[in-house]
Design a protein around this motif. Sequence first.
Motif, PDB file in Angstrom:
ATOM      1  N   MET A   1       0.836  -1.199   0.000  1.00  0.00           N
ATOM      2  CA  MET A   1       0.000   0.000   0.000  1.00  0.00           C
ATOM      3  C   MET A   1       0.870   1.247   0.000  1.00  0.00           C
ATOM      4  SD  MET A   1      -3.151  -0.946   2.581  1.00  0.00           S
ATOM      5  CE  MET A   1      -4.047   0.516   2.051  1.00  0.00           C
ATOM      6  N   TRP A   2       0.371   2.305  -0.649  1.00  0.00           N
ATOM      7  CA  TRP A   2       1.122   3.544  -0.754  1.00  0.00           C
ATOM      8  C   TRP A   2       0.831   4.423   0.455  1.00  0.00           C
ATOM      9  CZ3 TRP A   2       0.435   8.771  -0.832  1.00  0.00           C
ATOM     10  CH2 TRP A   2       1.494   9.532  -1.332  1.00  0.00           C
ATOM     11  N   PHE A   3       1.907   5.010   1.023  1.00  0.00           N
ATOM     12  CA  PHE A   3       1.726   5.920   2.152  1.00  0.00           C
ATOM     13  C   PHE A   3       2.885   6.894   2.191  1.00  0.00           C
ATOM     14  CE2 PHE A   3       2.421   7.233   6.560  1.00  0.00           C
ATOM     15  CZ  PHE A   3       1.169   7.746   6.865  1.00  0.00           C
ATOM     16  N   SER A   4       2.578   8.144   2.534  1.00  0.00           N
ATOM     17  CA  SER A   4       3.597   9.181   2.666  1.00  0.00           C
ATOM     18  C   SER A   4       3.205  10.119   3.787  1.00  0.00           C
ATOM     19  CB  SER A   4       3.743   9.963   1.348  1.00  0.00           C
ATOM     20  OG  SER A   4       4.474  11.163   1.541  1.00  0.00           O
ATOM     21  N   TRP A   5       4.097  10.312   4.743  1.00  0.00           N
ATOM     22  CA  TRP A   5       3.817  11.234   5.845  1.00  0.00           C
ATOM     23  C   TRP A   5       3.649  12.665   5.335  1.00  0.00           C
ATOM     24  CZ3 TRP A   5       2.179   9.679  10.328  1.00  0.00           C
ATOM     25  CH2 TRP A   5       2.553   8.421  10.810  1.00  0.00           C
ATOM     26  N   ASP A   6       4.459  13.033   4.331  1.00  0.00           N
ATOM     27  CA  ASP A   6       4.348  14.380   3.770  1.00  0.00           C
ATOM     28  C   ASP A   6       2.974  14.590   3.143  1.00  0.00           C
ATOM     29  OD1 ASP A   6       6.961  14.864   4.523  1.00  0.00           O
ATOM     30  OD2 ASP A   6       7.795  14.300   2.578  1.00  0.00           O
ATOM     31  N   ASN A   7       2.531  13.601   2.386  1.00  0.00           N
ATOM     32  CA  ASN A   7       1.217  13.709   1.752  1.00  0.00           C
ATOM     33  C   ASN A   7       0.103  13.694   2.789  1.00  0.00           C
ATOM     34  OD1 ASN A   7      -0.110  13.571  -1.064  1.00  0.00           O
ATOM     35  ND2 ASN A   7      -1.222  12.027   0.113  1.00  0.00           N
ATOM     36  N   LEU A   8       0.308  12.958   3.894  1.00  0.00           N
ATOM     37  CA  LEU A   8      -0.692  12.905   4.958  1.00  0.00           C
ATOM     38  C   LEU A   8      -0.945  14.296   5.532  1.00  0.00           C
ATOM     39  CD1 LEU A   8      -2.490  11.320   6.961  1.00  0.00           C
ATOM     40  CD2 LEU A   8      -0.454  11.059   8.393  1.00  0.00           C
ATOM     41  N   ALA A   9       0.103  15.076   5.721  1.00  0.00           N
ATOM     42  CA  ALA A   9      -0.048  16.422   6.276  1.00  0.00           C
ATOM     43  C   ALA A   9      -0.916  17.290   5.365  1.00  0.00           C
ATOM     44  CB  ALA A   9       1.321  17.061   6.475  1.00  0.00           C
ATOM     45  N   LEU A  10      -0.683  17.213   4.060  1.00  0.00           N
ATOM     46  CA  LEU A  10      -1.475  18.009   3.127  1.00  0.00           C
ATOM     47  C   LEU A  10      -2.907  17.497   3.037  1.00  0.00           C
ATOM     48  CD1 LEU A  10       1.109  18.581   0.243  1.00  0.00           C
ATOM     49  CD2 LEU A  10       0.461  20.150   2.092  1.00  0.00           C
ATOM     50  N   THR A  11      -3.088  16.187   3.135  1.00  0.00           N
ATOM     51  CA  THR A  11      -4.436  15.622   3.110  1.00  0.00           C
ATOM     52  C   THR A  11      -5.247  16.104   4.305  1.00  0.00           C
ATOM     53  OG1 THR A  11      -3.713  13.647   1.916  1.00  0.00           O
ATOM     54  CG2 THR A  11      -5.772  13.479   3.158  1.00  0.00           C
ATOM     55  N   LEU A  12      -4.628  16.138   5.485  1.00  0.00           N
ATOM     56  CA  LEU A  12      -5.320  16.637   6.676  1.00  0.00           C
ATOM     57  C   LEU A  12      -5.708  18.107   6.509  1.00  0.00           C
ATOM     58  CD1 LEU A  12      -3.186  14.950   9.489  1.00  0.00           C
ATOM     59  CD2 LEU A  12      -5.537  14.383   8.835  1.00  0.00           C
ATOM     60  N   ALA A  13      -4.824  18.885   5.905  1.00  0.00           N
ATOM     61  CA  ALA A  13      -5.144  20.297   5.674  1.00  0.00           C
ATOM     62  C   ALA A  13      -6.311  20.432   4.704  1.00  0.00           C
ATOM     63  CB  ALA A  13      -3.915  21.026   5.134  1.00  0.00           C
ATOM     64  N   GLN A  14      -6.344  19.580   3.681  1.00  0.00           N
ATOM     65  CA  GLN A  14      -7.450  19.619   2.732  1.00  0.00           C
ATOM     66  C   GLN A  14      -8.763  19.197   3.397  1.00  0.00           C
ATOM     67  OE1 GLN A  14      -7.194  16.941  -0.618  1.00  0.00           O
ATOM     68  NE2 GLN A  14      -8.329  18.323  -1.973  1.00  0.00           N
ATOM     69  N   CYS A  15      -8.689  18.202   4.276  1.00  0.00           N
ATOM     70  CA  CYS A  15      -9.890  17.782   5.018  1.00  0.00           C
ATOM     71  C   CYS A  15     -10.392  18.894   5.932  1.00  0.00           C
ATOM     72  CB  CYS A  15      -9.592  16.529   5.834  1.00  0.00           C
ATOM     73  SG  CYS A  15      -9.256  15.058   4.839  1.00  0.00           S
ATOM     74  N   HIS A 183       8.249  16.220   0.303  1.00  0.00           N
ATOM     75  CA  HIS A 183       8.252  15.831  -1.105  1.00  0.00           C
ATOM     76  C   HIS A 183       6.852  15.855  -1.724  1.00  0.00           C
ATOM     77  CE1 HIS A 183      12.450  14.681  -0.838  1.00  0.00           C
ATOM     78  NE2 HIS A 183      12.172  13.955   0.239  1.00  0.00           N
ATOM     79  N   ALA A 184       5.849  16.276  -0.964  1.00  0.00           N
ATOM     80  CA  ALA A 184       4.468  16.290  -1.457  1.00  0.00           C
ATOM     81  C   ALA A 184       4.049  17.721  -1.785  1.00  0.00           C
ATOM     82  CB  ALA A 184       3.516  15.687  -0.425  1.00  0.00           C
ATOM     83  N   GLY A 185       3.105  17.837  -2.719  1.00  0.00           N
ATOM     84  CA  GLY A 185       2.597  19.148  -3.095  1.00  0.00           C
ATOM     85  C   GLY A 185       1.109  19.092  -3.363  1.00  0.00           C
ATOM     86  N   LEU A 186       0.442  20.212  -3.150  1.00  0.00           N
ATOM     87  CA  LEU A 186      -0.997  20.298  -3.385  1.00  0.00           C
ATOM     88  C   LEU A 186      -1.298  21.709  -3.878  1.00  0.00           C
ATOM     89  CD1 LEU A 186      -3.257  18.184  -2.986  1.00  0.00           C
ATOM     90  CD2 LEU A 186      -3.834  19.321  -0.851  1.00  0.00           C
TER      91      LEU A 186
END
Length: 267
Positions: A1-15, A183-186
Motif C-alpha cells: 500500500m502507498w503511504f507518505s507522511w508528507d502527503n498525509l499532512a497536506l491531506t489533513l489540511a485539505q480535510c 516531497h508532497a505538493g498540493l
Amino acid sequence: MWFSWDNLALTLAQCACVALPAAGLPAWTRRYRTGAWALILPLNIVLVVVAIAVIPTTADVLTWVALLLVPPGCALALGWAAHGARPWLAVLAAPMLALTWASPDTRAGQVALTALIAGSAITVGRLLAGAAPLTLLKLGVLAMAVSDAYLVFSGHLQAPNAVLIAAEPGLGLPQLQSAAFGHAGLGYGDFFAAAVVGGILAAEGRPQLGPAIAMFVVSYAWDQLFLVYDILPATIPPALVLIGDELWRRRPRARRAEPREPLPSIP
C-alpha cells in the motif's frame, strides 16, 4: 500500500477545508448573488492551464495574485469565515506569512504556508456558498473534478502545473500559489474544491465533521493510485464526498409505524 507522511499532512489540511467553513454573508452582498459565480470552479483550472500553455509568463502574474490575496484571505478565515473565528485571530496571518517568507524550506515554514493557503480557500468557500445557488455550485464542483481529471490523465496538466509551481514573484518574496510539504505538493485549486464543499455543507446546515473524516478515507484510498501514476487530481475526493453526502441525504427512510387504536370491545 502507498503511504507518505508528507502527503498525509497536506491531506489533513485539505480535510480541514471541508470541516471549517462557516455560513452566511453580510446583507449588503445579496445584490451580488448570481449563478455565474459557480463557473469559477471549472474555469479556474481550464483557463489557468490554457493561459500558461499559451503564455508561460501568466504563471508570474498568478504568483503575484496569490501573494496579494492569500494572506488577507487567511486573515479573513481566522477572523470571520471559519468556525471558531475571532476578529483578533486575524493578526496571526502576519506571523505565518513572515515564517513562510523567512523559512520556506523548513517544516515550520511549510506548515505556515499550508495554513495560509487553506485559510484563504476557506474564506473563498464561504463566500461562494453564500453568493451562488447551491445546486449550481455543486455542479461546479463536479465539473471542476471532471476537467481536472481529464487534464491530469491526458497529460495536459503536468507541464503548465510545473511552470506555475516554479514561478516566483521575485525580490525574494514567498511563493503562495501552491502548498509543499516535504516531497508532497498540493495546488490551491485542490484546497479550493474542498473548501467549497465545506461551504456548501455549512450553508445547508449539514454536519461537516463526518464528511471531513470521509474525505480523509476517500483521499487515502484515492492516493493508492500513486502506485501507478506520478500525479493525481486531488479535486476528485471532495467531489466524491459531495456525491456521497447527497446520496446519504436523499436516502429513503423507513416510516415509523403509528400505533393502532384498540378496537372497541363488544359487551
